[in-house]
Structure formats: C-alpha cells, structure tokens
Design a protein around this motif. Structure first.
Motif, mmCIF file in Angstrom:
data_model
loop_
_atom_site.group_PDB
_atom_site.id
_atom_site.type_symbol
_atom_site.label_atom_id
_atom_site.label_comp_id
_atom_site.label_asym_id
_atom_site.label_seq_id
_atom_site.Cartn_x
_atom_site.Cartn_y
_atom_site.Cartn_z
ATOM 1 N N ALA A 23 -11.364 22.175 39.906
ATOM 2 C CA ALA A 23 -12.445 22.407 40.541
ATOM 3 C C ALA A 23 -13.169 23.708 40.328
ATOM 4 C CB ALA A 23 -11.967 22.388 42.130
ATOM 5 N N LEU A 24 -12.538 24.558 39.467
ATOM 6 C CA LEU A 24 -13.179 25.650 38.953
ATOM 7 C C LEU A 24 -13.857 25.670 37.583
ATOM 8 C CD1 LEU A 24 -10.193 28.299 39.643
ATOM 9 C CD2 LEU A 24 -12.571 28.017 40.706
ATOM 10 N N GLY A 25 -13.661 24.189 37.186
ATOM 11 C CA GLY A 25 -14.191 23.851 35.648
ATOM 12 C C GLY A 25 -13.597 24.211 34.597
ATOM 13 N N TYR A 26 -12.315 24.518 34.478
ATOM 14 C CA TYR A 26 -11.466 24.759 33.356
ATOM 15 C C TYR A 26 -11.201 23.431 32.496
ATOM 16 C CZ TYR A 26 -10.649 29.190 35.625
ATOM 17 O OH TYR A 26 -10.556 30.562 36.255
ATOM 18 N N GLY A 27 -11.386 23.682 31.231
ATOM 19 C CA GLY A 27 -10.881 22.544 30.524
ATOM 20 C C GLY A 27 -9.383 22.192 30.438
ATOM 21 N N GLU A 28 -8.852 21.132 29.774
ATOM 22 C CA GLU A 28 -7.621 20.854 29.930
ATOM 23 C C GLU A 28 -6.506 22.173 29.646
ATOM 24 O OE1 GLU A 28 -4.561 17.511 28.043
ATOM 25 O OE2 GLU A 28 -6.743 17.172 28.271
ATOM 26 N N GLU A 29 -6.776 22.653 28.426
ATOM 27 C CA GLU A 29 -5.955 23.554 27.945
ATOM 28 C C GLU A 29 -6.286 24.829 28.808
ATOM 29 O OE1 GLU A 29 -2.951 25.796 25.796
ATOM 30 O OE2 GLU A 29 -3.741 23.482 25.939
ATOM 31 N N GLN A 30 -7.343 25.224 29.160
ATOM 32 C CA GLN A 30 -7.482 26.166 30.148
ATOM 33 C C GLN A 30 -6.549 25.980 31.453
ATOM 34 O OE1 GLN A 30 -11.869 26.583 30.043
ATOM 35 N NE2 GLN A 30 -11.771 28.359 29.722
ATOM 36 N N GLN A 31 -6.736 25.046 31.767
ATOM 37 C CA GLN A 31 -5.963 24.599 33.176
ATOM 38 C C GLN A 31 -4.395 25.050 32.927
ATOM 39 O OE1 GLN A 31 -6.651 20.581 34.796
ATOM 40 N NE2 GLN A 31 -8.719 20.601 34.345
ATOM 41 N N ARG A 32 -4.070 24.396 31.865
ATOM 42 C CA ARG A 32 -2.468 24.565 31.810
ATOM 43 C C ARG A 32 -2.153 26.131 31.659
ATOM 44 N NH1 ARG A 32 1.093 25.759 28.192
ATOM 45 N NH2 ARG A 32 -0.542 26.090 26.480
ATOM 46 N N GLN A 33 -3.024 26.840 30.736
ATOM 47 C CA GLN A 33 -2.750 28.168 30.984
ATOM 48 C C GLN A 33 -2.714 28.902 32.064
ATOM 49 O OE1 GLN A 33 -5.102 29.784 27.739
ATOM 50 N NE2 GLN A 33 -4.107 28.698 26.074
ATOM 51 N N TRP A 34 -3.798 28.540 32.966
ATOM 52 C CA TRP A 34 -4.261 29.229 34.314
ATOM 53 C C TRP A 34 -3.148 28.772 35.208
ATOM 54 C CZ3 TRP A 34 -5.523 27.753 39.218
ATOM 55 C CH2 TRP A 34 -6.044 28.819 40.135
ATOM 56 N N VAL A 35 -2.693 27.716 35.087
ATOM 57 C CA VAL A 35 -1.603 27.474 36.067
ATOM 58 C C VAL A 35 -0.427 27.847 36.035
ATOM 59 C CG1 VAL A 35 -0.292 25.156 36.945
ATOM 60 C CG2 VAL A 35 -2.940 24.922 36.974
#
Length: 369
Positions: free
Chosen positions: A241-253
């Motif tokens: 929902a924050l608009g992160y790409g796939e790799e950004q999502q993985r790192q953020w999570v």
C-alpha cells in the motif's frame, strides 16, 4: 402366548441381509413382538457393527464413495442414502457424547489439587464451510418452476487444540459456533490435560477481532502470542500500500520484522507514526493500530528462548485433518444442522475417544433392548 401371525423381516448384519421370522404373539388381549420388544430387531434394521462400519466410511468419504467402499469390503450393497442416514444418526449421538465428556472435564477443574509444572499451549483458528438451505421461491412462478430455492452460504468453523508444552499428545475441539462457545470447550480439554487455575497458559492465534480478548477472559495467567506469519502478511500488505516495489517490500518487511522480534516493537511503532505523519496512508494507519494492540505479543526472540511456538501451524494442520478433509470435499454443501455433529465424529477420532464412544453406545443399545 401363541403366534397370531408370522411375518418375515429383513435385518442387516455385517455379512449381509438376513431374513428372519418375526412372530406376533397374542394372549388375553395382550400382544408382543419378541424380536422388536426384546432384541430391538426391526425390519430393515442394522446391527451396531454395520452402523459403525457405515459411519467409519461416511466420516471419511462422500456418501456415494462410502457406499462403494462398504460394498468393496463387505460384499453387499448399501445405498448412499443409507450411509448418509447412518452416519448422521451416529454423529448426533457423538455430539451428545462429546458435550458430556467436555462438561465432566470442566467439573474436574475444581477437584485438581495442583497445576501443571509446565505451561499449557492453546491454539485456535477458523475456516469456512459451505452450507445450503432451502427457502420459498420469490415472485410469480411459472408452471414447472420449483417453489423453493437453494440458499448457499459460507459459515465459520473454529478448531482449537490444547496440549502441555512439552507433550506430543493433544486434544482438539471443533464447532460451528462463536468464539465463547469454542473457548469454553478449549478450557474443558485443557483441564482434562491437567490445567488448573495455577497453570500458565500460552495461546497462539492470529489477530482476529475479539479472539485475544475472548481467550484472556477464559484463561487466567495467559501469554498471548500473535501468529508470526500473520504479522508478516500484514507487513507485506502495508508495504504494498505504501507503493514499494517487490525488492523494497522484502527489505522493508524483513527489517521491521527482525526489529520487532528482537523486542523493539515500541521503536518501530514510533518510526511508523512519524512516517504516517509525513505522508499519511490509511493502510499504514491501520497497521499501526494493529501493532499497538499486539505490542506485548510479538517479542518473538524471547518467546523462542522460552520454547514457545511462534506460529499456529499445529491448529492450521488440524483444520485440514478435522473439518476440511471431509466437510470441504469438492462440491460439498452441508445443512447447518449437520455440521457440528459431523465435526464431533471427526473430533472423537482425532482425540482417541472413538472406542469409548462406540462402547458406550453399544452398552446403551443393549440396555434399551
């Protein structure tokens, strides 16, 4: 008494259908049918051995498939409708048996002198079963149109388990009821396993509305653990929902999940609140509220050191083996009144109560005869 008439009845035993003479006796205005009155043998009746075999197949397979399996094993045909009736009749008796056994377990709580020396693990989760009922058809009906319509719905079935933390053996409950009813049954099986008011309880579940609160009302001395995979799922949904790409999502999570697991949930919350202030996001706001609610239930590294499970995988596996394996067959649709009795049949098998149930039923049948 002398025979007044002598009819022939068909009675099913495990070897097939038997034809029996069933005399009607009469004397001085009184009549008797010994086979019915003394032995409980009726026309088109079945022995308890046949009923048990039909039930054993009917609780594992569709009634059509169970009919074929029965014929393969015993060499004579029984219709799917008969399997249906026999299984559901046994299921009703089984439901009463389970309720009585659980009530006796709850009563034992007051008599137990000492609690377990280890925590009691509780897990609870839900799934949906498709149901079907008939309602009057609406509007003007044309000739040949049915006057009833089938109404399909999905109903929540909840499964729970209890076991001492270091034990392999466990007891299950399963009902199409609200949380309070299922939690009351969970309390009963936990008591049967040795829980008392002094026993520490560890409950692992997802963040369903009212789930944690209901468990806390039922169990004292309880540490609630939020199922870690569910927290991870919520983090991924928020990252998307924050608009992160796939790799950004993985790192953020993974960055957030690692810090939460290490006991830094409060710091993560402050960072997320600042992020939401700078750039408001409705999904992020919801996640902040979710994490605040479970802030004391996500200290995963500490829980792991204590030997506690971090996920509710055991009860999720129980969902597959207890309700879903039978009640969620392809195309299956159940009347709501049939679900809890069928679940009771599945539960007694999972709990190892099957032999005791059939022994009690057999004894009751003999007394009635």
């Amino acid at each position: 008494m002398k025979p007044n008439r002598n009819s022939v009845i068909v009675y099913h035993v495990i070897f097939g259908a038997m034809e029996l003479n069933s005399p009607y006796l009469w004397m001085n205005g009184k009549g008797s049918k010994p086979l019915v009155d003394e032995l409980g043998i009726t026309h088109h009746g079945r022995t308890e051995t046949v009923n048990r075999a039909l039930t054993d197949f009917g609780i594992e397979h569709s009634f059509g498939r169970a009919s074929k399996r029965f014929e393969e094993h015993y060499g004579f045909k029984v219709s799917p409708t008969t399997v249906d009736r026999a299984t559901k009749e046994s299921a009703l008796g089984c439901q009463a048996y389970v309720e009585e056994r659980l009530q006796s377990g709850k009563n034992d709580c007051e008599q137990a002198p000492n609690g377990l020396s280890e925590p009691m693990l509780i897990e609870l989760d839900g799934c949906e079963i498709r149901t079907g009922t008939f309602a009057p058809a609406e509007g003007d009906l044309q000739d040949g149109q049915p006057n009833r319509k089938k109404v399909l719905a999905w109903r929540d079935v909840r499964v729970g388990l209890a076991r001492p933390m270091s034990a392999d053996s466990k007891l299950y409950v399963a009902q199409m009821e609200g949380y309070p009813e299922v939690m009351s049954q969970l309390f009963s099986v936990a008591t049967m396993l040795g829980m008392t008011e002094q026993t520490d309880v560890v409950a692992v579940a997802d963040g369903g509305q009212g789930l944690r609160e209901g468990l806390e009302n039922q169990f004292s001395n309880m540490q609630f653990i939020l199922d870690k995979p569910h927290l991870k799922k919520h983090l991924y949904e928020t990252a998307s929902a924050l608009g992160y790409g796939e790799e950004q999502q993985r790192q953020w999570v993974h960055a957030k999940l690692d810090r939460i697991s290490e006991g830094h949930a409060e710091e993560v919350l402050r960072e997320l609140e600042i992020q939401n202030t700078d750039k408001p996001n409705d999904r992020l706001r919801q996640f902040i509220g979710y994490l605040k609610r479970f802030q004391d239930a996500v200290d995963y590294d500490r829980f792991k050191e204590l030997g506690y499970p971090l996920g509710s995988g055991e009860v999720e596996s129980a969902h597959r083996s207890i309700p879903q394996q039978r009640l969620k067959l392809p195309g299956a649709c159940w009347h709501p009144d049939s679900i809890n009795p069928m679940l009771a049949l599945r539960v007694i098998r999972a709990n190892g109560w099957r032999e005791d149930y059939w022994a009690q039923r057999s004894a009751a049948t003999k007394m009635a005869a």
